[in-house]
Design an enzyme around this catalytic site. Sequence first.
Site, PDB file in Angstrom:
ATOM      1  N   TYR A 138      -0.054   2.599   2.570  1.00  0.00           N
ATOM      2  CA  TYR A 138       0.927   2.921   1.536  1.00  0.00           C
ATOM      3  C   TYR A 138       1.099   4.429   1.462  1.00  0.00           C
ATOM      4  O   TYR A 138       0.169   5.183   1.732  1.00  0.00           O
ATOM      5  CB  TYR A 138       0.462   2.415   0.169  1.00  0.00           C
ATOM      6  CG  TYR A 138       0.720   0.951  -0.093  1.00  0.00           C
ATOM      7  CD1 TYR A 138       1.910   0.525  -0.685  1.00  0.00           C
ATOM      8  CD2 TYR A 138      -0.233  -0.012   0.233  1.00  0.00           C
ATOM      9  CE1 TYR A 138       2.139  -0.812  -0.942  1.00  0.00           C
ATOM     10  CE2 TYR A 138      -0.006  -1.355  -0.013  1.00  0.00           C
ATOM     11  CZ  TYR A 138       1.190  -1.753  -0.607  1.00  0.00           C
ATOM     12  OH  TYR A 138       1.400  -3.083  -0.854  1.00  0.00           O
ATOM     13  N   ASP A 162       5.366  -4.762  -6.091  1.00  0.00           N
ATOM     14  CA  ASP A 162       5.828  -4.917  -7.469  1.00  0.00           C
ATOM     15  C   ASP A 162       7.276  -4.490  -7.640  1.00  0.00           C
ATOM     16  O   ASP A 162       7.868  -3.854  -6.755  1.00  0.00           O
ATOM     17  CB  ASP A 162       4.949  -4.093  -8.415  1.00  0.00           C
ATOM     18  CG  ASP A 162       3.516  -4.595  -8.467  1.00  0.00           C
ATOM     19  OD1 ASP A 162       3.312  -5.793  -8.217  1.00  0.00           O
ATOM     20  OD2 ASP A 162       2.612  -3.785  -8.743  1.00  0.00           O
TER      21      ASP A 162
END
Length: 254
Positions: A115, A57
Amino acid sequence: MQDSPEKNIKLTISYDGTEFFGWQTQPGKRTIQETIEKAIEKITGHEAKLMGSGRTDSGVHALGQVANFKTRSTIETTRIAMALNSYLPEDVSILEAEDANICFDANRSAISKTYRYVIRCSRATDPFSRKYAHTVKYSLDEEKMRVAATALLGTHDFQCFETDWPNRATSIRNIHKAIISRMGDWIWITVEADGFLYNMVRAIVGSLIEIGRGFWPVEKMEQIIASRNRNHAGPTAPAKGLYLLKVNYDKIHE
């Protein structure tokens, strides 16, 4: 430039997501995918579709994003990373370019992704990390966060951590690792899974912060997952603290 047999190029990419509107090409917006595709066209002489391992994003960073593109260009693969970097801005870099199996797909061939989310606990703003970490102005009990994170492990329906559900065919995912580490004021949360839902890591982090600050009990994490309701989870943590650390592949698919 004379064509040669088609080859599939795997790229490992690092970028500072601060000034990008995410990975995926969007009309009129600066994105990582389009930026790299323009550089590919300059060095190969043709347009190429760059397939990423997944979309990050706006504001999210990457240390090890992976993408691939196909080309018949005669440029040697060993020269591609250097050639692309000569046309790329300072906030995106090709770390490595490799020949991959012609069937390799950076997204479909991935078996897991890792992540990392970075938190800084301090009442004072740090000018040097303000774009790369989420600063919380209260103390966090990382041990409570660590215990709560064990509830994430394994296969569960994680729609409780998905923004605007449903975005995918299924919200069932398998989390392999959920590690909470601390050094001084810094806390980082590392999560590896076979896949992630939209804003999943950031919602997990928001929930762990609520537990770490003592607002919720440790048992709350299990309750959130069981509820399958996004309204029961914590807020979505800011994008600037999130990094795509690594994408893992079965060697047979590379």
